[in-house]
Write a protein that holds these residues in place. Sequence first.
Motif: not given
Length: 504
Positions: A48-76
């Motif tokens: 679960e530590t990995y998964w929570q780091a993924v969720l937290s990291g996704a939110k932080s990276a998207v916020a720092r990019a200043g984009i709408d997450p709905k414009d993300i077309v892929s996850i890898s």
Amino acid sequence: MKYFLTFDIGTTSVKTCVFDESLTMRGHANEEYLLLAEKPGYVELPAETYWQAVLSGAKSAVARAGIDPKDIVSISATTQGETFIPIGPDGAPLRNAIVWLDERADEQAKRLAQTFDAARFYRETGLPELSGYTPVSKLLWVKENEPELYEKTVKFLLLEDYILYRLTGKFVTEKALACSTGWFHFSGDCYWQEILDAAGLDADKLPELLECGQIVTGGVLPEVRAQLGLSDSVAVVTGAMDQTAGAVGAGNVVPGLVTETTGTALCVVATLDQPDLDHPARVTLYRHIERGKYLMITIAMSAGMFLKWFKDNFCELESQQAEREGKSVYALFDQIVEATEPGANGLIAYPYLNGSLQPHNDPNARAIFFGAGLDSKKQHFLRAIFESIAFLLRENVELVEQVNRIEIKEIRSLGGGSKSDIWRQIKADVTQRPIASLAESECTSLGAAILAAVALGYYPDAKTAAEQANRIVNWKQPDAALAACYDALYQKYCALYPRLKDLF
């Protein structure tokens, strides 16, 4: 503008990045965690530590990019190899992840090696030998020491597989990652049933094998889309193991060039069409992102670690000076080394603080400073350390050339060491080969983004994407006037191991 979200899940952190359609990084975040090492040889982490780091990291990276997450077309995702997690009937992990550093299965490895000796194992898998680190040995350990858990396990997932499962609900893996396990067969490009049968392991407990850069059917689970604010159409695309993804991001997808990564360790990576699986050197081989291509990887465990060790133990004054001057102590080291004469006044450093994998495969080898005299100063020790990693690079490049009967004309430099101009120049002078640095240093994350971008049709292939996204920005050309000096020092450096190996 559309965006690609990537996760680089390493040993102690998850690096999350957002890339735009031109594969330019727009935002990133880093989430760290601490491994559990409660017994000698055991290394674990709650899944679960990995998964929570993924969720937290996704939110932080998207916020720092200043984009709408709905414009993300892929996850890898790209991950370390070998770490695995057992999943129960309810979809939850049955125990902590057994991390790649864990070596508990030494006894099981020795028993398997009686049937599959090193030469045979290498020929079938590309891995040098069975050891306590090899996942097939660890899976046998689980069966023998935690039999009820083994029976309850629906699937044993590698780390990328687990993230894909949490995103999609599907039990899938990809072949560049699976080849790190000992249960993936090189020539068959499939699971190696013979070793699974010999170990009494069940192939149906392993996930479905997909290609690298393949879209996972069904997309992201609704609850995950809601958590991250993603669109209904976002795709999940398989990535590749971290070393493979890094090669993709650096454009190392065709034979003829080599990438070197100077981080904690030194890794030299070459793309091959026809590896020699019978060569006695048994240098690690991985499947590349497509069938019929391979990555040869030499690993020297102490590179940047050697410099950090010297800094931590002998450079308090330099650390204080750097702090006063508002710069990194490593930037100060660069200045000191650049001002010190090539050859370090005859001082030679030998970098093996914790043993040698390549080229010597000797866990007992240790570091040395050779040739110190009354006129040896601290700057000579620093210069000798920089030069020692360049000698190590030359050793491993020559090993790759020898094993594959090829000539390497170009080296691309990655990792923290690539940011040092003087270190790259020393590497060029010692190897007498040009050393390139790239526009994007986060090649592993970029490689995962490239695989997704190609899968979705933004680029025709990984080679084209890498050429457009990660151009060479600087060359360090070798100084021919220093060739004789460094050749003489290199010969002395190479003479140290055969003379001292019995004393280690």
